[in-house]
Scaffold this motif. Structure first.
Motif, mmCIF file in Angstrom:
data_model
loop_
_atom_site.group_PDB
_atom_site.id
_atom_site.type_symbol
_atom_site.label_atom_id
_atom_site.label_comp_id
_atom_site.label_asym_id
_atom_site.label_seq_id
_atom_site.Cartn_x
_atom_site.Cartn_y
_atom_site.Cartn_z
ATOM 1 N N GLN A 87 0.816 -1.198 0.000
ATOM 2 C CA GLN A 87 0.000 0.000 0.000
ATOM 3 C C GLN A 87 0.860 1.262 0.000
ATOM 4 O O GLN A 87 0.530 2.257 -0.668
ATOM 5 N N SER A 288 -17.247 10.632 -10.798
ATOM 6 C CA SER A 288 -17.624 9.747 -9.686
ATOM 7 C C SER A 288 -18.358 8.511 -10.191
ATOM 8 O O SER A 288 -18.148 7.397 -9.692
ATOM 9 N N LEU A 291 -15.718 6.142 -11.702
ATOM 10 C CA LEU A 291 -14.918 5.536 -10.635
ATOM 11 C C LEU A 291 -15.697 4.438 -9.921
ATOM 12 O O LEU A 291 -15.157 3.361 -9.621
ATOM 13 N N GLU A 292 -16.963 4.689 -9.673
ATOM 14 C CA GLU A 292 -17.797 3.695 -9.005
ATOM 15 C C GLU A 292 -17.977 2.464 -9.889
ATOM 16 O O GLU A 292 -17.912 1.322 -9.408
ATOM 17 N N ARG A 295 -14.876 0.517 -9.841
ATOM 18 C CA ARG A 295 -14.435 0.163 -8.482
ATOM 19 C C ARG A 295 -12.993 0.630 -8.233
ATOM 20 O O ARG A 295 -12.148 -0.113 -7.740
ATOM 21 N N LEU A 296 -12.738 1.879 -8.597
ATOM 22 C CA LEU A 296 -11.407 2.445 -8.433
ATOM 23 C C LEU A 296 -11.450 3.624 -7.473
ATOM 24 O O LEU A 296 -12.414 4.396 -7.455
ATOM 25 N N SER A 297 -10.391 3.773 -6.695
ATOM 26 C CA SER A 297 -10.268 4.908 -5.784
ATOM 27 C C SER A 297 -9.658 6.100 -6.514
ATOM 28 O O SER A 297 -9.127 5.970 -7.627
ATOM 29 N N ARG A 298 -9.707 7.251 -5.883
ATOM 30 C CA ARG A 298 -9.242 8.496 -6.525
ATOM 31 C C ARG A 298 -7.764 8.458 -6.896
ATOM 32 O O ARG A 298 -7.342 9.128 -7.841
ATOM 33 N N ASP A 299 -6.989 7.689 -6.151
ATOM 34 C CA ASP A 299 -5.552 7.676 -6.444
ATOM 35 C C ASP A 299 -5.233 6.925 -7.744
ATOM 36 O O ASP A 299 -4.107 6.965 -8.221
ATOM 37 N N ARG A 300 -6.236 6.239 -8.325
ATOM 38 C CA ARG A 300 -6.032 5.575 -9.615
ATOM 39 C C ARG A 300 -6.630 6.393 -10.762
ATOM 40 O O ARG A 300 -6.698 5.920 -11.891
#
Length: 696
Positions: A87, A288, A291-292, A295-300
């Motif tokens: 991580q 958003s 991303l949803e 299934r990715l977070s903002r850092d990707r």
């Protein structure tokens, strides 16, 4: 850095002595991108370097980031050599990758596009289209795009589609209702991969300049309404998703490696999502939403100011005949002994022959196999193929030899990353010609570059071999620097025969005369040679190590180099890409210098030189200093025993060590710097000098 320079028992396992391999790989891509800013490089080649940095980053996410994500889920507490968890690595990668991507678009928008425009190479934006251009593009859209574009309106009957890896897509927002009274407010459009990403405007029909281009994305944006009759498009934004493209084959459950690889290939384009690129103008609600869905977070997430697939701009290079904006063409030379003697076997019998590609032609390697195919005295040909390219003359020669009744055996590595399908097709093609095809050893990639020709000469049988540092690929031999050795040395030929026997049959490891081979003797042999230099230095004898490779990662070898430095051995490392060794640490590595050369050609050769108290040894290899090369691949490392040829390699290495134009020096903090030249200092550019020395 908490290192005691006076303590001879310094713990060489300390995390601060190691650079993270993935951050080091991102540093390599920064050096590639720097070539796009380099005004001494021809303009269209600078565009090409930008594209290469982007395609490299794609692969970085597809393979390296994907593997770290998997490790984070399997063992979140795993610690790498530099002391970071998966991580923590992902967090650092995210910061550096965002900086790199931002720089790529600055280079495109603020440097290259304006400079290309000065050369009448223009990318025409929608707002700048003339009436004639708009008319032609309308026709182009209606005839070439409209029939094949298939938008998907998102509702309960039309779920979000599975998006192909690295494809160009659009998220579209809509108002109004269709013929059935439907409207979910959103649709997705996928652009077929076969479509060009840049379209050249015909000057005679559009009154455009000779080299005017329009992005495919601009055309789709302009005419997107045509795909939603009777509705109103309120927004259209590009996006692209990158997926995990590495694949896993369970070595313990394989009955047929070919079928296993074919099965995994079918899933490559639909692996887990690891990165999302979106047009920077895309509204937050749609960002958003995507991303949803993935299934990715903002850092990707990467918001980009321009086309989401910059690597496809390489198409421009192919469309333009502007030689003054490209590298000057050159003709590779042929070694004198091969130019004089058309019988390649006779030439090899006289002396070992060394080729240095691309400065010297790859054609003698092809000719070696062609003559073997035609020669009635040749009985057997054995060949490894890792990457070879479509319609390869190497393959044509092997097929011809098999059809002529010779025993031809080819070891094909099916798991050569991103060449798997090509190698599967190649295997089928060879088998149809009665070539004996094997896939090496399950669990170990066959990365060695070897060719063996058995020839009857009177009452004797003689082995002729070609050993190389690079693939049997005529195209990459024009842009990668590599060495190849022809020899009919008896012991070397017997070694190559034994390695082929390991790959094609079963049996215990046999002792080799001259070759070092992974996964058996290469790692141990290199450690012993490094340790020998340490002992020479301790005893006041001549001790020096020069290594040229693509990557240095393996910890035991790094520690051996640290110990050699502590003993006083002078160590010069020329490392194109990843280097986890940290130079310049007092008490540990102050005798180690690490440099990287980025030039016209991709540095690909692997060379190992040991001073050995005046009894110098020079080796060439297919292997980098990585764990995979030492323990999970079949590699060979071969000696250059001719003093003349060894001196030639040392001459080449010294040019790289004198380079003050294309060289970057690794700093103790893991960054790379180009050092300014002293006033009046003569420019030394190794690749250019080698071209001048060897060009025909």
């Amino acid at each position: 850095m908490d290192i005691n320079p006076t303590d001879p028992k310094t713990d060489l396992n300390k995390p601060e002595l190691y650079i993270n391999r993935d951050l080091s790989l991102l540093e390599f891509n920064k050096r590639v991108l720097a070539q796009a800013k380099n005004t001494s490089v021809p303009l269209l080649e600078r565009l090409n370097y930008l594209c290469i940095s982007c395609s490299n980053l794609d692969e970085f996410f597809e393979v390296r980031v994907a593997s770290i994500i998997e490790m984070a889920s399997i063992d979140p507490n795993a610690i790498s050599a530099d002391g970071t968890t998966p991580q923590e690595q992902l967090a650092k990668i995210g910061v550096h990758a965002q900086e790199l991507v931002a720089d790529q678009y600055v280079v495109l928008n603020e440097i290259l596009i304006p400079e290309l425009a000065k050369e009448n190479i223009r990318f025409i934006r929608r707002k700048e289209w003339t009436k004639a251009q708009h008319q032609w593009l309308t026709h182009y859209f209606n005839e070439e795009l409209l029939p094949i574009l298939t938008p998907v309106g998102l509702d309960s009957a039309h779920p979000f589609p599975r998006i192909l890896n690295k494809s160009l897509n659009f998220i579209v927002s809509l108002t109004g209702k269709d013929a059935f009274g439907r409207n979910s407010g959103r649709a997705v459009l996928q652009a077929p991969r076969g479509l060009p990403r840049v379209i050249q405007l015909p000057p005679e029909e559009t009154k455009s300049g000779p080299h005017d281009f329009v992005f495919l994305s601009s055309i789709i944006h302009e005419f997107i309404n045509e795909l939603f009759t009777g509705m109103n498009v309120t927004g259209c934004y590009q996006f692209r998703v990158t997926r995990n493209s590495d694949f896993f084959v369970d070595d313990d459950a394989i009955d047929d490696l070919l079928l296993a690889v074919q099965g995994e290939l079918a899933m490559r384009n639909y692996g887990d999502e690891v990165r999302l690129e979106i047009d920077a103008n895309c509204p937050e609600d749609k960002v958003s939403f995507l991303l949803e869905r993935f299934r990715l977070s903002r850092d990707r997430l990467f918001l980009v100011n321009g086309p989401v697939n910059l690597n496809r701009l390489q198409e421009v290079n192919d469309l333009l005949d502007r030689p003054e904006l490209k590298f000057q063409p050159f003709k590779p030379s042929i070694p004198p002994q091969l130019a004089k003697d058309k019988d390649i076997f006779a030439a090899i019998r006289k002396n070992d022959i060394l080729l240095h590609h691309p400065f010297e032609s790859f054609s003698p390697v092809v000719e070696f196999l062609r003559q073997a195919a035609d020669d009635p005295d040749v009985l057997v040909i054995k060949q490894t193929l890792y990457r070879t390219g479509a319609e390869s003359p190497i393959v044509a020669a092997l097929i011809k030899a098999a059809r002529a009744g010779k025993v031809v055996t080819v070891v094909i590595e099916l798991r050569a990353r991103f060449d798997e399908k090509a190698n599967i097709d190649l295997a089928s093609k060879l088998q149809e010609a009665a070539v004996h095809v094997v896939y090496g050893v399950v669990g170990y990639k066959t990365h060695a570059k070897m060719c063996l020709v058995l020839r009857r000469e009177g009452k004797d049988l003689r082995n002729y071999v070609h050993l190389g540092t690079g693939n049997y690929h005529p195209r990459t031999a024009q842009i990668y620097t590599d060495y190849g050795l022809f020899s009919c040395d008896k012991e070397l030929g017997e070694d190559v025969r034994r390695v082929f026997a390991q790959l094609t049959s079963l049996g215990k490891v046999t002792k080799l005369n001259k070759l070092l081979q992974s996964p058996f003797t290469l790692h141990k042999g290199l450690l012993e040679k490094i340790e020998r230099e340490s002992n020479h230095a301790k005893n006041g004898k001549a001790a020096k190590i020069i290594i040229q490779v693509n990557a240095i990662v393996e910890e035991q070898l790094i520690q051996a180099l640290y110990r050699a430095s502590q003993a006083g051995v002078e160590i010069k490392l020329i490392v194109r890409g990843i280097c986890c060794l940290r130079p310049g640490v007092p008490g540990v590595s102050e005798n180690i210098e690490v440099r990287a050369v980025i030039g016209r050609f991709l540095e690909h050769a692997r060379i190992y030189v040991f001073a050995n108290d005046g009894h110098q040894e020079v080796f060439a290899s297919s292997a980098d200093l990585m764990s995979r090369n030492m323990f999970k691949r079949v590699e060979v490392c071969f000696p250059i025993e001719s003093k003349r040829l060894a001196a030639r390699i040392l001459h080449d290495l010294n040019l790289y060590l004198q380079d003050n134009s294309q060289v970057w020096f690794l700093q103790p903090d893991g960054s790379y710097r180009q050092l300014p030249r002293n006033g009046g200092e003569k420019t030394v550019q190794a690749q250019t000098l080698l071209l001048c020395e060897l060009q025909a």
